[in-house]
Design a protein around this motif. Structure first.
Motif, PDB file in Angstrom:
ATOM      1  N   UNK A  88      -4.943 -17.312 -28.639  1.00 10.26           N
ATOM      2  CA  UNK A  88      -5.181 -18.650 -28.083  1.00 10.26           C
ATOM      3  C   UNK A  88      -5.326 -18.619 -26.569  1.00 10.26           C
ATOM      4  N   UNK A  89      -5.314 -17.420 -25.984  1.00 11.65           N
ATOM      5  CA  UNK A  89      -5.370 -17.266 -24.526  1.00 11.65           C
ATOM      6  C   UNK A  89      -4.262 -18.046 -23.824  1.00 11.65           C
ATOM      7  N   UNK A  90      -3.158 -18.225 -24.535  1.00 11.47           N
ATOM      8  CA  UNK A  90      -2.032 -18.948 -23.951  1.00 11.47           C
ATOM      9  C   UNK A  90      -2.297 -20.420 -23.727  1.00 11.47           C
ATOM     10  N   UNK A  91      -3.354 -20.954 -24.353  1.00  9.34           N
ATOM     11  CA  UNK A  91      -3.754 -22.339 -24.092  1.00  9.34           C
ATOM     12  C   UNK A  91      -3.433 -23.285 -25.240  1.00  9.34           C
ATOM     13  N   UNK A  92      -2.779 -22.809 -26.282  1.00 10.63           N
ATOM     14  CA  UNK A  92      -2.461 -23.684 -27.410  1.00 10.63           C
ATOM     15  C   UNK A  92      -1.304 -24.617 -27.066  1.00 10.63           C
ATOM     16  N   UNK A  93      -1.216 -25.690 -27.799  1.00 11.71           N
ATOM     17  CA  UNK A  93      -0.019 -26.529 -27.780  1.00 11.71           C
ATOM     18  C   UNK A  93       0.890 -25.997 -28.889  1.00 11.71           C
ATOM     19  N   UNK A  94       2.094 -25.631 -28.516  1.00 11.71           N
ATOM     20  CA  UNK A  94       3.006 -25.001 -29.466  1.00 11.71           C
ATOM     21  C   UNK A  94       4.198 -25.914 -29.718  1.00 11.71           C
ATOM     22  N   UNK A  95       4.353 -26.344 -30.968  1.00 14.87           N
ATOM     23  CA  UNK A  95       5.571 -27.040 -31.386  1.00 14.87           C
ATOM     24  C   UNK A  95       6.435 -26.050 -32.165  1.00 14.87           C
ATOM     25  N   UNK A  96       7.721 -26.297 -32.216  1.00 17.88           N
ATOM     26  CA  UNK A  96       8.597 -25.466 -33.045  1.00 17.88           C
ATOM     27  C   UNK A  96       9.597 -26.339 -33.781  1.00 17.88           C
ATOM     28  N   UNK A  97      10.131 -25.745 -34.827  1.00 17.69           N
ATOM     29  CA  UNK A  97      11.334 -26.293 -35.438  1.00 17.69           C
ATOM     30  C   UNK A  97      12.513 -25.792 -34.599  1.00 17.69           C
ATOM     31  N   UNK A  98      13.678 -25.627 -35.199  1.00 17.40           N
ATOM     32  CA  UNK A  98      14.859 -25.194 -34.443  1.00 17.40           C
ATOM     33  C   UNK A  98      15.497 -24.007 -35.140  1.00 17.40           C
ATOM     34  N   UNK A  99      15.757 -22.949 -34.378  1.00 17.38           N
ATOM     35  CA  UNK A  99      16.388 -21.764 -34.930  1.00 17.38           C
ATOM     36  C   UNK A  99      15.898 -20.516 -34.240  1.00 17.38           C
ATOM     37  N   UNK A 100      15.973 -19.385 -34.938  1.00 22.19           N
ATOM     38  CA  UNK A 100      15.551 -18.118 -34.346  1.00 22.19           C
ATOM     39  C   UNK A 100      14.099 -18.163 -33.880  1.00 22.19           C
ATOM     40  N   UNK A 101      13.229 -18.700 -34.721  1.00 19.89           N
ATOM     41  CA  UNK A 101      11.808 -18.753 -34.374  1.00 19.89           C
ATOM     42  C   UNK A 101      11.577 -19.509 -33.071  1.00 19.89           C
ATOM     43  N   UNK A 102      12.386 -20.539 -32.834  1.00 16.55           N
ATOM     44  CA  UNK A 102      12.278 -21.330 -31.608  1.00 16.55           C
ATOM     45  C   UNK A 102      12.616 -20.474 -30.391  1.00 16.55           C
ATOM     46  N   UNK A 103      13.682 -19.692 -30.483  1.00 14.92           N
ATOM     47  CA  UNK A 103      14.088 -18.845 -29.364  1.00 14.92           C
ATOM     48  C   UNK A 103      13.088 -17.710 -29.139  1.00 14.92           C
ATOM     49  N   UNK A 104      12.583 -17.103 -30.221  1.00 14.19           N
ATOM     50  CA  UNK A 104      11.557 -16.069 -30.060  1.00 14.19           C
ATOM     51  C   UNK A 104      10.304 -16.644 -29.397  1.00 14.19           C
ATOM     52  N   UNK A 105       9.955 -17.873 -29.762  1.00 12.98           N
ATOM     53  CA  UNK A 105       8.788 -18.511 -29.145  1.00 12.98           C
ATOM     54  C   UNK A 105       9.014 -18.710 -27.654  1.00 12.98           C
ATOM     55  N   UNK A 106      10.194 -19.184 -27.289  1.00 10.20           N
ATOM     56  CA  UNK A 106      10.523 -19.385 -25.877  1.00 10.20           C
ATOM     57  C   UNK A 106      10.465 -18.072 -25.104  1.00 10.20           C
ATOM     58  N   UNK A 107      10.833 -16.995 -25.758  1.00  6.00           N
ATOM     59  CA  UNK A 107      10.866 -15.700 -25.091  1.00  6.00           C
ATOM     60  C   UNK A 107       9.489 -15.044 -25.002  1.00  6.00           C
ATOM     61  N   UNK A 108       8.679 -15.136 -26.072  1.00  4.48           N
ATOM     62  CA  UNK A 108       7.492 -14.287 -26.179  1.00  4.48           C
ATOM     63  C   UNK A 108       6.155 -15.019 -26.083  1.00  4.48           C
ATOM     64  N   UNK A 109       6.140 -16.337 -26.064  1.00  3.08           N
ATOM     65  CA  UNK A 109       4.892 -17.054 -25.776  1.00  3.08           C
ATOM     66  C   UNK A 109       4.988 -17.504 -24.328  1.00  3.08           C
ATOM     67  N   UNK A 110       4.146 -16.961 -23.480  1.00  2.00           N
ATOM     68  CA  UNK A 110       4.255 -17.206 -22.047  1.00  2.00           C
ATOM     69  C   UNK A 110       3.562 -18.522 -21.694  1.00  2.00           C
ATOM     70  N   UNK A 111       4.332 -19.583 -21.578  1.00  2.00           N
ATOM     71  CA  UNK A 111       3.761 -20.913 -21.336  1.00  2.00           C
ATOM     72  C   UNK A 111       3.331 -21.039 -19.877  1.00  2.00           C
ATOM     73  N   UNK A 112       2.080 -21.382 -19.674  1.00  2.00           N
ATOM     74  CA  UNK A 112       1.528 -21.428 -18.321  1.00  2.00           C
ATOM     75  C   UNK A 112       1.207 -22.829 -17.831  1.00  2.00           C
TER      76      UNK A 112
END
Length: 568
Positions: free
Chosen positions: A389-413
């Motif tokens: 997505x070239x870092x340009x997607x809108x990313x929603x999450x639920x709550x849990x491990x996946x949420x923390x991994x997203x915060x860590x590994x999707x570099x929001x610009x």
């Protein structure tokens, strides 16, 4: 034909009689609202009947909680207030979790509920619930409207309260006979709320004191929160960081307020933050908190949080300043305006030694994970979504491990690109929120990154996505557990996995039953082509990624520990 003066025309217009429901919708349209998320029921039927002839788009959720979360996601992504609508009793109480979620995360939301007739109030009538009493602790304000003549001004005031100062939810409760009663419509005046006057500009003497503290600092650190995103202060924050050569660490809700790929970015801090961000907090001599509230997931053990630092706290909500952490220089005001004031009086500075130390930590303690043969790693899936997505997607999450991994590994610009439940930590938030994001941002790529536990909390909203042709992509990181619960049980409860293992449905068949596309991915080689197919599709897509069962979110600060006591 007789001529009519403008004043006479206005008087004639003001004499037109409208029902309470018509006044409600006319007033909402006047606030620029074009979409309502809701679910009808008996006491809300007058409003829904008026909605039939209205120009407002209505999105029919499959559960009132889904409607509230969708309105929340819409508001976070667009910056405009979200509006949700439900009937009385259980319809109204089903909104409560969504209202509380918006309150904790400072989201502008206007919730409208039908109510039993005025003569039935307080009599335990069918589907009666005291929703104004129930929601009092979780709203900025609420109204029980008993006079339809007051409705237009009530709506005007409600939107003003929801969107100004520190944003938040406001509830309007309308008895059904108020919705039906016709009264002369008169345009509302500007809000006049003597007890509600948010401060926008920071105190000049405190701005100057902050500038002097910054000039003396050798190891400044900027701690950025959701207030930066809300106030639209990302440009000012970048200018501040670059002028001071100060590293920036963000809260969960602050991600995207400072570019994650900027050399000065340290990513997220706190319980699942980067090691280098947490080390920086422990060793800085000046902490500049910008639109953040020092919640316990960020601070860890309060007594050891930023132990050698002077603290500058900039926030529009005076109640947050000094609530959890001692503050040396408190500046109340809108983040964007205060940063502009501060930038006017600051001088550029050099901090080579501090920068060298930060870079050394980044090299020594990078965010990393180990591949395991051909098994799927959640971190690599999230990175692949980022790349595709070239870092340009809108990313929603639920709550849990996946949420923390997203915060860590999707570099929001960019701001408003990460839509997640922070303060309340609401499982079931992500899917309906993603629908709201897609409604507010048509044509953009939207992902909901989910866990196999959280996704089932509001999975019925996949039907809403299909019905309204909202091409949301749902990526389920499926490990057969309530992942974060299981991780805590492993690490702090002797691996006693009490009620954390799941027996899941076939998510592919479930997606297809709703009319969406469904895929299952079990090998690394399948990840990229399936994600590419999902991104190209014009339909809702649900992908079930079967990941390692006992992968953990690392690093982690054990509950109640200091930030420099990280595991992993």
């Amino acid at each position: 034909m007789a001529k009519v003066s403008i004043q006479e025309g206005m008087t004639e217009m003001s004499a037109v009689k409208l029902s309470g429901a018509e006044i409600l919708l006319k007033s909402i349209e006047a606030e620029g609202v074009d979409t309502i998320f809701g679910y009808p029921g008996g006491q809300a039927l007058p409003i829904y009947d008026a909605l039939y002839d209205s120009g407002i788009r209505h999105i029919l959720a499959r559960h009132e909680q889904g409607a509230a979360h969708a309105a929340d996601g819409y508001a976070r992504a667009t910056g405009k207030p979200g509006v949700c609508l439900a009937t009385s009793g259980p319809g109204a109480t089903n909104l409560v979790t969504g209202i509380a979620n918006a309150y904790m995360d400072s989201v502008p939301l206007v919730a409208i509920t039908g109510q039993v007739t005025r003569s039935s109030l307080g009599k335990d009538s069918f589907q009666e619930a005291d929703i104004t009493g129930i929601t009092m602790p979780i709203v900025k304000h609420n109204y029980l409207v008993k006079d339809p003549a007051e409705l237009a001004q009530t709506v005007k005031d409600a939107f003003h309260i929801a969107t100004t100062g520190r944003p938040g939810p406001v509830l309007i409760d309308m008895p059904s006979d108020v919705s039906l009663e016709k009264v002369p419509y008169r345009r509302p005046g500007q809000p006049d709320l003597p007890g509600y006057k948010p401060l926008l500009d920071g105190d000049h003497s405190l701005i100057m004191e902050a500038a002097r503290a910054i000039a003396k600092s050798e190891r400044p650190l900027i701690y950025s929160g959701g207030g930066v995103v809300i106030s639209g202060a990302q440009e000012e924050l970048v200018r501040l960081a670059e002028m001071l050569l100060a590293p920036v660490t963000s809260t969960l809700l602050g991600l995207g307020g400072f570019p994650g790929n900027h050399p000065l970015s340290l990513g997220m801090l706190g319980m699942h933050g980067t090691k280098y961000a947490n080390f920086a907090v422990c060793e800085c001599d000046l902490l500049i908190a910008v639109g953040a509230r020092f919640d316990n997931r960020v601070t860890g053990k309060l007594e050891t949080f930023a132990p050698g630092a002077k603290v500058i706290h900039i926030d529009i909500d005076p109640a947050e300043i000094g609530k959890n952490v001692r503050v040396d220089i408190p500046i109340v005001g809108d983040v964007k305006r205060v940063l502009r004031q501060l930038l006017e009086v600051l001088q550029p500075r050099l901090g080579a030694a501090w920068q060298e130390k930060i870079q050394a930590w980044k090299k020594e303690y990078p965010l990393e994970y180990r591949e395991n043969g051909d098994s799927l790693k959640p971190q690599s899936i999230i990175r692949e979504i980022y790349y595709l997505t070239n870092g340009q997607a809108r990313i929603a999450t639920e709550v849990g491990q996946h949420q923390m991994w997203t915060a860590q590994y999707y570099s929001f610009t960019k701001p408003r690109s990460f839509i997640t439940s922070g303060g309340l930590g609401t499982m079931g938030f992500g899917l309906p929120a993603a629908l709201g994001v897609q409604v507010g941002c048509p044509g953009e790529t939207v992902f909901n990154i989910a866990g196999d536990g959280s996704i089932q909390m509001n999975i019925q909203e996949l039907c809403t996505a299909v019905n309204y042709e909202l091409p949301v992509n749902v990526a389920i990181l499926d490990n057969g557990y309530l992942g974060l619960v299981r991780q805590w049980q492993e690490m702090f409860y002797n691996r006693r996995y009490s009620q954390s293992e799941l027996q899941n449905p076939d998510f592919v068949k479930l997606a297809e039953a709703y009319g969406a596309e469904g895929y299952r991915v079990t090998k690394k080689s399948e990840v990229t082509p399936v994600l590419e197919q999902a991104i190209r599709s014009n339909k809702p897509v649900m992908i079930d990624f079967i990941i390692d069962r006992e992968d953990n979110v690392l690093p982690i600060v054990p509950p109640g520990e200091s930030l420099n006591k990280m595991l992993g």
